[in-house]
Write a protein that holds these residues in place. Structure first.
Motif, PDB file in Angstrom:
ATOM      1  N   PHE A 100      40.522  32.832  55.468  1.00 40.00           N
ATOM      2  CA  PHE A 100      38.941  32.704  55.791  1.00 40.00           C
ATOM      3  C   PHE A 100      38.260  33.777  55.079  1.00 40.00           C
ATOM      4  O   PHE A 100      38.840  34.964  55.486  1.00 40.00           O
ATOM      5  CB  PHE A 100      38.842  32.579  57.229  1.00 40.00           C
ATOM      6  CG  PHE A 100      37.534  32.316  57.721  1.00 40.00           C
ATOM      7  CD1 PHE A 100      36.941  31.253  57.942  1.00 40.00           C
ATOM      8  CD2 PHE A 100      36.482  33.495  57.748  1.00 40.00           C
ATOM      9  CE1 PHE A 100      35.656  31.143  58.171  1.00 40.00           C
ATOM     10  CE2 PHE A 100      35.263  33.254  58.232  1.00 40.00           C
ATOM     11  CZ  PHE A 100      34.667  32.160  58.426  1.00 40.00           C
ATOM     12  N   TYR A 102      34.853  36.068  55.329  1.00 31.39           N
ATOM     13  CA  TYR A 102      33.468  36.597  55.928  1.00 31.39           C
ATOM     14  C   TYR A 102      32.120  36.589  55.295  1.00 31.39           C
ATOM     15  O   TYR A 102      31.172  36.571  55.713  1.00 31.39           O
ATOM     16  CB  TYR A 102      33.684  37.998  56.645  1.00 31.39           C
ATOM     17  CG  TYR A 102      34.980  37.566  57.815  1.00 31.39           C
ATOM     18  CD1 TYR A 102      34.738  36.853  59.097  1.00 31.39           C
ATOM     19  CD2 TYR A 102      36.153  37.930  57.252  1.00 31.39           C
ATOM     20  CE1 TYR A 102      35.807  36.853  59.881  1.00 31.39           C
ATOM     21  CE2 TYR A 102      37.258  37.995  58.266  1.00 31.39           C
ATOM     22  CZ  TYR A 102      36.940  37.493  59.352  1.00 31.39           C
ATOM     23  OH  TYR A 102      38.206  37.264  60.239  1.00 31.39           O
ATOM     24  N   ARG A 107      27.000  30.652  54.176  1.00 32.26           N
ATOM     25  CA  ARG A 107      27.072  31.492  55.295  1.00 32.26           C
ATOM     26  C   ARG A 107      26.400  32.817  55.517  1.00 32.26           C
ATOM     27  O   ARG A 107      25.795  33.307  54.401  1.00 32.26           O
ATOM     28  CB  ARG A 107      28.502  31.707  55.871  1.00 32.26           C
ATOM     29  CG  ARG A 107      29.477  32.678  54.996  1.00 32.26           C
ATOM     30  CD  ARG A 107      30.852  32.396  55.252  1.00 32.26           C
ATOM     31  NE  ARG A 107      31.237  31.218  54.981  1.00 32.26           N
ATOM     32  CZ  ARG A 107      32.551  30.762  54.698  1.00 32.26           C
ATOM     33  NH1 ARG A 107      33.695  31.678  54.997  1.00 32.26           N
ATOM     34  NH2 ARG A 107      32.975  29.441  54.477  1.00 32.26           N
ATOM     35  N   THR A 109      26.225  36.819  57.373  1.00 32.05           N
ATOM     36  CA  THR A 109      26.981  37.607  58.105  1.00 32.05           C
ATOM     37  C   THR A 109      26.259  38.581  58.616  1.00 32.05           C
ATOM     38  O   THR A 109      25.288  39.356  58.348  1.00 32.05           O
ATOM     39  CB  THR A 109      27.819  38.288  57.042  1.00 32.05           C
ATOM     40  OG1 THR A 109      28.641  37.352  56.173  1.00 32.05           O
ATOM     41  CG2 THR A 109      28.857  39.274  57.615  1.00 32.05           C
ATOM     42  N   ILE A 123      30.635  39.664  61.560  1.00 31.77           N
ATOM     43  CA  ILE A 123      30.604  38.118  62.215  1.00 31.77           C
ATOM     44  C   ILE A 123      29.970  37.168  61.231  1.00 31.77           C
ATOM     45  O   ILE A 123      29.024  37.640  60.712  1.00 31.77           O
ATOM     46  CB  ILE A 123      29.798  38.088  63.405  1.00 31.77           C
ATOM     47  CG1 ILE A 123      30.504  39.099  64.428  1.00 31.77           C
ATOM     48  CG2 ILE A 123      29.980  36.695  64.149  1.00 31.77           C
ATOM     49  CD1 ILE A 123      29.703  39.349  65.911  1.00 31.77           C
ATOM     50  N   THR A 124      30.340  36.250  61.091  1.00 28.37           N
ATOM     51  CA  THR A 124      29.819  35.106  59.955  1.00 28.37           C
ATOM     52  C   THR A 124      29.459  33.701  60.843  1.00 28.37           C
ATOM     53  O   THR A 124      30.215  33.371  61.698  1.00 28.37           O
ATOM     54  CB  THR A 124      30.787  34.905  58.778  1.00 28.37           C
ATOM     55  OG1 THR A 124      30.194  34.077  57.926  1.00 28.37           O
ATOM     56  CG2 THR A 124      32.134  34.164  59.337  1.00 28.37           C
ATOM     57  N   ARG A 125      28.522  33.257  60.358  1.00 32.25           N
ATOM     58  CA  ARG A 125      28.166  31.967  60.880  1.00 32.25           C
ATOM     59  C   ARG A 125      27.684  31.010  59.758  1.00 32.25           C
ATOM     60  O   ARG A 125      26.998  31.324  58.898  1.00 32.25           O
ATOM     61  CB  ARG A 125      26.930  32.187  61.502  1.00 32.25           C
ATOM     62  CG  ARG A 125      26.460  31.060  62.096  1.00 32.25           C
ATOM     63  CD  ARG A 125      25.105  30.948  62.904  1.00 32.25           C
ATOM     64  NE  ARG A 125      24.704  29.462  63.416  1.00 32.25           N
ATOM     65  CZ  ARG A 125      24.371  29.008  64.558  1.00 32.25           C
ATOM     66  NH1 ARG A 125      24.942  29.804  65.841  1.00 32.25           N
ATOM     67  NH2 ARG A 125      24.093  27.895  64.730  1.00 32.25           N
ATOM     68  N   ASN A 133      33.817  26.099  64.276  1.00 36.90           N
ATOM     69  CA  ASN A 133      33.402  27.293  64.696  1.00 36.90           C
ATOM     70  C   ASN A 133      32.251  27.931  64.194  1.00 36.90           C
ATOM     71  O   ASN A 133      31.623  28.141  63.163  1.00 36.90           O
ATOM     72  CB  ASN A 133      34.543  28.619  63.981  1.00 36.90           C
ATOM     73  CG  ASN A 133      36.125  28.043  64.197  1.00 36.90           C
ATOM     74  OD1 ASN A 133      36.294  27.560  65.420  1.00 36.90           O
ATOM     75  ND2 ASN A 133      36.775  27.969  63.256  1.00 36.90           N
ATOM     76  N   TYR A 135      30.797  30.893  65.308  1.00 38.64           N
ATOM     77  CA  TYR A 135      30.782  32.254  64.832  1.00 38.64           C
ATOM     78  C   TYR A 135      32.347  32.716  64.689  1.00 38.64           C
ATOM     79  O   TYR A 135      33.055  32.134  65.496  1.00 38.64           O
ATOM     80  CB  TYR A 135      30.210  33.296  65.860  1.00 38.64           C
ATOM     81  CG  TYR A 135      28.584  33.236  66.025  1.00 38.64           C
ATOM     82  CD1 TYR A 135      27.785  33.674  65.103  1.00 38.64           C
ATOM     83  CD2 TYR A 135      28.103  32.640  67.194  1.00 38.64           C
ATOM     84  CE1 TYR A 135      26.506  33.482  65.243  1.00 38.64           C
ATOM     85  CE2 TYR A 135      26.906  32.331  67.243  1.00 38.64           C
ATOM     86  CZ  TYR A 135      25.818  33.113  66.475  1.00 38.64           C
ATOM     87  OH  TYR A 135      24.478  32.940  66.441  1.00 38.64           O
ATOM     88  N   VAL A 136      32.701  33.280  63.480  1.00 40.16           N
ATOM     89  CA  VAL A 136      33.966  33.902  63.584  1.00 40.16           C
ATOM     90  C   VAL A 136      33.916  35.325  63.151  1.00 40.16           C
ATOM     91  O   VAL A 136      33.162  36.102  62.520  1.00 40.16           O
ATOM     92  CB  VAL A 136      34.538  33.175  62.222  1.00 40.16           C
ATOM     93  CG1 VAL A 136      36.044  33.709  62.016  1.00 40.16           C
ATOM     94  CG2 VAL A 136      34.552  31.846  62.295  1.00 40.16           C
ATOM     95  N   ASN A 137      34.498  36.312  64.081  1.00 43.37           N
ATOM     96  CA  ASN A 137      34.592  37.547  63.916  1.00 43.37           C
ATOM     97  C   ASN A 137      35.756  38.145  63.220  1.00 43.37           C
ATOM     98  O   ASN A 137      36.737  37.620  62.865  1.00 43.37           O
ATOM     99  CB  ASN A 137      34.979  37.990  65.426  1.00 43.37           C
ATOM    100  CG  ASN A 137      33.877  38.034  66.281  1.00 43.37           C
ATOM    101  OD1 ASN A 137      33.134  36.957  66.397  1.00 43.37           O
ATOM    102  ND2 ASN A 137      33.610  38.999  67.248  1.00 43.37           N
ATOM    103  N   SER A 138      35.399  39.246  62.576  1.00 43.82           N
ATOM    104  CA  SER A 138      36.490  39.981  62.007  1.00 43.82           C
ATOM    105  C   SER A 138      37.814  39.959  62.826  1.00 43.82           C
ATOM    106  O   SER A 138      37.664  40.182  63.982  1.00 43.82           O
ATOM    107  CB  SER A 138      36.007  41.111  61.459  1.00 43.82           C
ATOM    108  OG  SER A 138      35.185  41.338  60.593  1.00 43.82           O
TER     109      SER A 138
END
Length: 278
Positions: A100, A102, A107, A109, A123-125, A133, A135-138
């Protein structure tokens, strides 16, 4: 337990303790890389395109959180041009994990900063609202531990959080809406639980009043209940209130907004939010 360098980093105190350990040297490199990525990301803020249209559509334009977008290829090229080695960047997991990234054109960030204002993660959206998902965090690294970081805490400290208390919301979108309306004594937990470590961090920084506003859906209610039953036990001497949803404004509870981001999107000032019951 915490090491002396970790405690000094938490309190913003500069010290010199002789030669750095390999672990401390690695942390310094991670901090430098996170800062360089942030600087490159910030330089993209005035660009146009779908990510920026999305930010404006969501009404997330504000002064505070860094929100931007850049493709991974462009970011990597700029980092390598500034002297970073691709293998070190990949090992850091600040740009991507094995499966993945970011950063990309599809997307946006958000930059995660610690309470001293230093970038520590991202954090990416996705622009696609139907993505699995939201939001996905580091991933956690030597400089980023989810249970000990609150997005926006450094800004809250500069905006009377010690005097007036702090609003705790779930996601970056919620926080962006509060910032847009001028509510700067706020921070977000970014997709993890509100933990005892968070409570102890706030207490150590002199914050004694918390207004908890997790999402207003079923998951948010359950998370709020867990905080009230377990987490706040670590905050002896602290006041914790729950911000109630604007249920009186909706005839059908099914129409009630699921989070502050959704509800505040079309609001022009902070009055409606500050008027919510606790």
């Amino acid at each position: 337990t915490e090491t002396i360098p970790q405690l000094c980093d938490m309190l913003g105190i500069q010290i010199k303790l002789g030669d750095r350990s390999p672990a401390d040297a690695a942390k310094i490199r991670l901090k430098k890389l996170a800062q360089d990525i942030t600087d490159i990301l910030v330089s993209q803020e005035e660009c146009s395109g779908a990510p920026y249209d999305y930010i404006r559509e969501r009404n997330w334009e504000q002064d505070g959180i860094t929100i931007s977008s850049i493709s991974e290829d462009v970011l990597m090229s700029k980092l390598i041009d500034s002297g970073w080695d691709a293998s070190e960047i990949n090992r850091s997991m600040l740009v991507r994990t094995k499966n993945f990234s970011y950063f990309d054109d599809d997307r946006i960030t958000f930059v995660i900063k610690n309470h001293t204002g230093r970038p520590v993660g991202f954090i990416t959206r996705p622009l696609d609202n139907n993505a699995i998902n939201k939001y996905v965090n580091s991933p956690e690294t030597a400089i980023y531990t989810k249970s000990k970081i609150l997005l926006g805490l450094s800004i809250a400290l500069r905006n009377d959080a010690r005097k007036n208390g702090i609003y705790i919301v779930e996601g970056p979108g919620d926080l962006a809406q509060l910032y847009r309306l001028g509510i700067k004594n706020a921070a977000a937990i970014c997709g993890t639980a509100f933990t005892e470590h968070h409570i102890l961090l706030l207490k150590s920084l002199g914050i004694r009043k918390v207004f908890l506003n997790l999402d207003w859906d079923n998951a948010g209610h359950l998370a709020t209940q867990r905080v009230l039953e377990n987490t706040i036990k670590a905050g002896t001497g602290m006041s914790v209130s729950v911000v109630l949803p604007p249920s009186e404004s909706f005839e059908d509870c099914n129409d009630m907004p699921k989070d502050p981001d959704e509800w505040l999107m079309d609001k022009k000032n902070a009055d409606a939010y500050l008027g919510l019951k606790t």
